[in-house]
Scaffold this motif. Structure first.
Motif, PDB file in Angstrom:
ATOM      1  N   SER A   1       0.819  -1.222   0.000  1.00  0.00           N
ATOM      2  CA  SER A   1       0.000   0.000   0.000  1.00  0.00           C
ATOM      3  C   SER A   1       0.850   1.268   0.000  1.00  0.00           C
TER       4      SER A   1
ATOM      5  N   TRP B   1       1.479   5.555   1.049  1.00  0.00           N
ATOM      6  CA  TRP B   1       1.391   6.341   2.278  1.00  0.00           C
ATOM      7  C   TRP B   1       0.222   7.316   2.253  1.00  0.00           C
ATOM      8  N   ASN B   2      -0.400   7.545   1.079  1.00  0.00           N
ATOM      9  CA  ASN B   2      -1.360   8.649   1.041  1.00  0.00           C
ATOM     10  C   ASN B   2      -2.734   8.292   1.616  1.00  0.00           C
TER      11      ASN B   2
ATOM     12  N   LYS C   1       2.497  -5.211   3.450  1.00  0.00           N
ATOM     13  CA  LYS C   1       3.711  -4.387   3.362  1.00  0.00           C
ATOM     14  C   LYS C   1       3.262  -2.939   3.158  1.00  0.00           C
TER      15      LYS C   1
ATOM     16  N   GLU D   1       6.849   2.725   3.384  1.00  0.00           N
ATOM     17  CA  GLU D   1       7.917   2.965   4.352  1.00  0.00           C
ATOM     18  C   GLU D   1       7.699   4.273   5.122  1.00  0.00           C
TER      19      GLU D   1
ATOM     20  N   GLY E   1       9.162  -4.940  -0.645  1.00  0.00           N
ATOM     21  CA  GLY E   1       8.017  -5.175  -1.547  1.00  0.00           C
ATOM     22  C   GLY E   1       8.421  -6.078  -2.698  1.00  0.00           C
TER      23      GLY E   1
ATOM     24  N   GLY F   1      -0.356   2.091  -5.645  1.00  0.00           N
ATOM     25  CA  GLY F   1       0.805   2.970  -5.649  1.00  0.00           C
ATOM     26  C   GLY F   1       1.017   3.499  -7.051  1.00  0.00           C
ATOM     27  N   SER F   2       2.259   3.804  -7.385  1.00  0.00           N
ATOM     28  CA  SER F   2       2.495   4.443  -8.678  1.00  0.00           C
ATOM     29  C   SER F   2       2.466   3.413  -9.825  1.00  0.00           C
TER      30      SER F   2
ATOM     31  N   THR G   1       5.828   1.532 -10.247  1.00  0.00           N
ATOM     32  CA  THR G   1       6.039   0.395  -9.336  1.00  0.00           C
ATOM     33  C   THR G   1       5.186  -0.795  -9.762  1.00  0.00           C
TER      34      THR G   1
ATOM     35  N   THR H   1      -3.407   2.360  -9.509  1.00  0.00           N
ATOM     36  CA  THR H   1      -2.207   3.168  -9.711  1.00  0.00           C
ATOM     37  C   THR H   1      -2.524   4.652  -9.941  1.00  0.00           C
ATOM     38  N   GLY H   2      -1.631   5.335 -10.616  1.00  0.00           N
ATOM     39  CA  GLY H   2      -1.712   6.792 -10.697  1.00  0.00           C
ATOM     40  C   GLY H   2      -2.712   7.310 -11.721  1.00  0.00           C
TER      41      GLY H   2
ATOM     42  N   CYS I   1      -4.718  10.105  -5.521  1.00  0.00           N
ATOM     43  CA  CYS I   1      -4.625   9.601  -6.889  1.00  0.00           C
ATOM     44  C   CYS I   1      -5.729  10.211  -7.738  1.00  0.00           C
TER      45      CYS I   1
ATOM     46  N   GLU J   1       2.519  12.412 -13.499  1.00  0.00           N
ATOM     47  CA  GLU J   1       1.651  12.775 -12.380  1.00  0.00           C
ATOM     48  C   GLU J   1       2.496  13.555 -11.363  1.00  0.00           C
TER      49      GLU J   1
END
Ligand code: NAD
Length: 488
Positions: A157, A159-160, A183, A186, A219, A235-236, A239, A261-262, A294, A387
């Motif tokens: 996941s 952080w946002n 996971k 960080e 990850g 996430g992005s 990634t 994703t983004g 996002c 983005e």
């Protein structure tokens, strides 16, 4: 699966215009204002842990919020070996996930303090985030079944939404009967540790849900091991591509990847739009959560005939934005998550400034990882190379005759997450929404936010694989498809 949710009630949350609610929040949060949390991986089998890192407050980087001990390679191995799906039946799983939702609701003081101090979330965002997390738990709890799980799921996941998305992935994978290796990002290990502790307290067995703290390397390890049956990732887009490659090399070809994703999200405002409504929607969509959503609006298209007026009103509204402490009720825009993001996005604005394209920007606050909201002139969405994950809004003008070209340009980015439209012409709503490729389309309102159960969320193209989170089809990807369907 049923297409409409059975009758259910979403979490009530708090009303920030109601003084008793505010007092309750303040009383519950205050004891944790300077508290220091400690987080570590929660792994069923013991193994020596890795290094410990400090976690600081994005609004006040000198303040330590706690420390996190990262997973060692031995712990990752122990977690992979120790993962075991729960043996409880669907009724018991359901009761445990509801119990976890109750615990989340009880512990709002700690959770709001963590969301504000570790992730820089404003109070408004804290309330929304807790509600969504609770809704995910209850929604997926109601959908536990006897169908065959996949095995061990890795849930990664960002952080946002360190509580809501983190919890949504885990609860879906658990409700489908899988073992989970969670996971978190960080940047937000403390919230994740607190949340998993509540899930364990509710009765989720420790081998069915393990927490593994670390950065991208962890990850990567958890998505390139054949013991993993599937991956849920948010996430992005970059990634997600790396994960897809790792999975193709190391996992069974049947292993599902759910990737959210983004986006490069646009809004079209035509000359019939209600100006005040449009400006409110634009400001919320672009700058709430400091643009770290996002779904946030990145490129605004305004019809030429009304563009001067709209731009003036928009800048007027931006001047009113308050950049301050996340837990201060007056704050509209909080800090960015970390120094690296602040530097990157400030550089982006500096380049635009040097090119004479910054139409307006607010002043830099004295402390904290802030990037002041900025409005940047562009010819169209094709000028956005990537983005920019912060409070930066691009604005372009279009002629009425160019509407279909604008739609094509938006679709040509390859992303397809959110899209906003402001118009009072009904036929135009139909015309545009039939052509725009986006997971979630918002008409005459802001374009952020979703409601579990009634407004599922997810994108198309480079923005995600679907199915939408918080919707009736989501859980099906966490279960085994029958052999005929997966063949070939
Ligand atoms: P990120 O891709 O940098 O990190 C996300 C997670 O992936 C983190 O836990 C990170 O440690 C992990 N990771 C990094 N490298 C990895 C690798 N090689 N293998 C496996 N895992 C790895 O994204 P972020 O900066 O944390 O989050 C912001 C991004 O998330 C934005 O692009 C945003 O649009 C997107 N997002 C999408 C949605 C959605 O619903 N579509 C929701 C929230 C955020």
């Amino acid at each position: 699966p049923e297409l409409f949710a059975p009758e259910r009630v979403n979490s009530k949350g708090f009303d920030l215009s109601h003084t008793p609610d505010l007092e309750r929040i303040e009383a519950a949060r205050a004891p944790f204002e300077t508290h220091e949390w400690q987080a570590s991986s929660l792994i069923a089998n013991a193994a020596q842990a890795g290094q410990t890192v400090a976690v600081s407050n994005p609004y006040d980087p000198n303040q330590t919020v706690g420390s996190a001990t990262l997973a060692s390679p031995q712990q990752i191995e122990a977690a992979l070996n120790g993962a075991s799906a729960w043996s409880e039946g669907p009724a018991e799983c359901r009761a445990i996930l509801h119990k976890a939702a109750d615990l989340y609701e009880e512990h709002y003081g700690e959770l709001f303090a963590l969301l504000a101090r570790e992730a820089g979330k404003t109070l408004l965002d804290c309330v929304g985030e807790l509600r969504e997390a609770v809704d995910f738990l209850r929604y997926y709890a109601e959908r536990t079944t006897n169908e065959t799980p996949i095995g061990t799921f890795t849930c990664i996941s960002p952080w946002n939404f360190p509580l809501a998305i983190f919890t949504g992935q885990i609860s879906a994978a658990l409700a489908a009967g899988n073992a989970v290796l969670a996971k978190p990002a960080e940047q937000t290990p403390l919230i994740a540790h607190f949340a998993v502790s509540l899930l364990h307290e509710a009765g989720v067995p420790r081998a069915a849900l393990q927490l593994i703290l670390g950065a991208g390397d962890v990850g990567a390890a958890l998505t390139s091991d054949p013991r993993i049956g599937g991956v849920a990732f948010t996430g992005s887009t970059e990634t997600a591509k790396l994960i897809r490659t790792n999975m193709a090399k190391h996992l069974s070809p049947d292993a599902p990847l759910l990737a959210e994703t983004g986006g490069l999200n646009a809004m079209i405002v035509d000359s019939t739009a209600l100006p005040e409504q449009a400006v409110t929607a634009i400001v919320e969509s672009a700058f709430q959560s400091a643009g770290q959503r996002c779904s946030a609006l990145r490129c605004l298209y305004v019809q030429e005939d009304v563009a001067d007026t709209m731009q003036e009103m928009l800048i007027g509204a931006m001047k009113e934005l308050c950049l301050s402490a996340p837990w201060d009720l007056r704050t509209d825009v909080g800090p960015l998550i970390e120094a690296e993001a602040q530097i990157q996005i400030s550089d982006y604005v500096a380049t635009a400034r040097a090119q004479g394209r910054v139409l307006y920007e607010l002043d830099q606050p004295e402390k904290g990882h802030f990037v002041p909201p900025a409005l940047i002139d562009v010819n169209g969405i094709a000028d956005l190379e990537r983005e920019v994950f912060g409070p930066i809004l691009h604005i372009a003008r279009f002629k009425a005759s160019e509407l279909d070209q604008v739609i094509n340009d938006i679709n040509d980015t390859g992303y397809g997450l959110t899209f906003g439209l402001q118009t009072r012409i009904d036929d135009r709503v139909q015309h545009v929404s039939e052509r725009i490729k986006a997971g979630n389309i918002y008409v005459n309102r802001n374009q952020i936010g979703a409601i579990v159960g009634s407004q599922p969320f997810g994108g198309a193209g480079l923005s995600g694989t679907g199915p939408k989170a918080g919707g009736p089809l989501y859980l099906s990807r966490f279960r085994k498809v029958d052999a005929l369907q997966s063949d070939g």
